[in-house]
Structure formats: C-alpha cells, structure tokens
Motif scaffolding. Structure first.
Motif, mmCIF file in Angstrom:
data_model
loop_
_atom_site.group_PDB
_atom_site.id
_atom_site.type_symbol
_atom_site.label_atom_id
_atom_site.label_comp_id
_atom_site.label_asym_id
_atom_site.label_seq_id
_atom_site.Cartn_x
_atom_site.Cartn_y
_atom_site.Cartn_z
ATOM 1 N N HIS A 12 4.020 3.413 16.245
ATOM 2 C CA HIS A 12 3.502 4.519 15.782
ATOM 3 C C HIS A 12 3.970 5.036 14.433
ATOM 4 O O HIS A 12 3.291 5.613 13.537
ATOM 5 N N GLU A 15 2.163 3.331 11.864
ATOM 6 C CA GLU A 15 0.633 3.718 11.976
ATOM 7 C C GLU A 15 -0.044 2.563 12.262
ATOM 8 O O GLU A 15 -1.133 2.362 11.930
ATOM 9 N N GLN A 18 -4.255 2.898 17.495
ATOM 10 C CA GLN A 18 -3.829 2.865 19.051
ATOM 11 C C GLN A 18 -4.360 1.553 19.640
ATOM 12 O O GLN A 18 -3.769 1.409 20.617
ATOM 13 N N GLU A 19 -5.308 1.120 19.361
ATOM 14 C CA GLU A 19 -5.938 -0.020 19.947
ATOM 15 C C GLU A 19 -4.849 -1.042 19.922
ATOM 16 O O GLU A 19 -4.674 -1.801 20.888
ATOM 17 N N ILE A 21 -1.581 -0.997 19.198
ATOM 18 C CA ILE A 21 -0.398 -0.607 20.032
ATOM 19 C C ILE A 21 -0.775 -0.893 21.528
ATOM 20 O O ILE A 21 0.229 -1.604 22.143
ATOM 21 N N ALA A 22 -1.717 -0.509 21.861
ATOM 22 C CA ALA A 22 -2.016 -0.847 23.376
ATOM 23 C C ALA A 22 -2.060 -2.463 23.744
ATOM 24 O O ALA A 22 -1.307 -2.653 24.725
#
Length: 210
Positions: A12, A15, A18-19, A21-22
């Motif tokens: 996070h 930066e 989000q995709e 990170i998942a």
C-alpha cells in the motif's frame, strides 16, 4: 526468514494497484503455507543480501518448479517480503527512510511494466534488484545511482577504472530538466563524503530487459 506480517502495508505504501495487492497477497498465502518451500525461501534471502551465499534466482526457480504460481508473481512476493529487512539495513546505516521508500518504489515501476507486457502481476527482471538490497543502488529524487568503475579509456578527463556514479532512469513518469537537476544535487549530497573533487562524475547507459 523476515516476517511477512507487514507485507501488505508495504505494498500500500508503495502504491501498488489494488488488483495487484490482492493477487500478490493470495499468492503469498499459498507459498508460505507450504512448509516444504521454507528452506528455499531462506536460501533465496541469504543469497539476495549476500552474493557469496549463492544465486537467489536459482532458489526462486526451484520454488516455481514446485508450485502453480507464475514465476513473475513468486519473484515479486519474495522481493516485497524482503523489504522489512532492507529497511532495517537502511536504519542501521543511518540512511534516510525517505530514500528507502523512493528506492523501493522501483518495485512498483517493475510491477506495472510486468503487467503491461505479460498480463501478470510480478516482475520479469528480478536479476535487476540485488544491488538495491545490498545498499549499492539508491533512488535519489527522479533518478537512481550506483558506484561503478568507468569502463572506457580516453573519454573526457575520466580514467578507466575510476569510480563514477552510474545513473538509471526508472519508468516513473515525466522527466524534466528541473527533476534531473534536483536528483543530481541529491546524489552529490548523498555521496559527498567519498567525492574526491567538487565535481561528481555521472555515467548513464542503456539496457533492455529480456
């Protein structure tokens, strides 16, 4: 091996999309739930930080052979999981955490490059990273620098073998004269104690990933 409890926090902070990170978090859980892989990860960690202890890429390749996780993803999970140890090294050497985060941001650039080129969240240029983890390459403003022996003869007033500061331009967006000047000033201040004159010899070359 370095604990992985804060891995998502690092992603996070850097930066990561989000995709991404998942996807990386899911892969991490699969990889580290398999106890048979732990010795290989420990070998990779030792070799990443200390070249004389082996080739970390060999250990990561062995992990890939035993899983269905894409090699690019395995490599990025590993590199991110090593960031807590790298941050400890920065602190131990009195290097600014701002420089740490700016340097570590190269993971983000390579992550996005990998997704654009291969459709996978990870990295396909893992060989590029050891110098970052061994405190040999630093992100200073817009550019990155590392000490190198100058490889040529008869160029300006430089001598072959003389220490120069190899400069890299990461794919991090706009490159303007102001940003270059700012980075050069940061680099001169960072390496000030080892410069032998008022000038700082900077060398920039080009390479293309496989």
């Amino acid at each position: 091996m370095s604990k992985l409890l804060t891995t998502v926090d690092y992603m996070h902070r850097l930066e990561f999309p989000q995709e991404a990170i998942a996807a990386l978090e899911s892969a991490q859980k699969k990889l580290f739930a398999n106890d048979t892989l732990n010795p290989l990860f420990k070998e990779a960690e030792a070799a990443l930080f200390h070249h004389e202890k082996g080739d970390f890429l060999v250990s990561l390749a062995a992990i890939a052979e035993q899983t269905y996780v894409p090699r690019e993803t395995i490599d990025m999970v590993f590199l991110v999981s090593m960031l807590p140890r790298l941050l400890e090294a920065y602190r131990a050497n009195g290097i600014s955490e701002d420089i740490f985060w700016n340097t570590a941001k190269d993971l983000t650039y390579k992550l996005v490059e990998c997704y654009v080129n291969r459709g996978v969240w990870g990295t396909f240029v893992t060989f590029w990273f050891p110098e970052f983890y061994r405190l040999e390459r630093f992100g200073l403003g817009r550019l990155q620098y590392e000490r190198k022996a100058f490889p040529y003869e008869g160029v300006s007033n430089l001598q072959k073998g003389q220490t120069v500061y190899n400069c890299h331009i990461p794919s991090s967006g706009t490159l303007t004269p102001d940003l270059v000047e700012d980075s050069l000033l940061r680099a001169k201040a960072f390496f000030a104690d080892e410069l032998t004159s008022e000038s700082m010899p900077v060398y920039c070359n080009w390479w293309h990933p496989p």
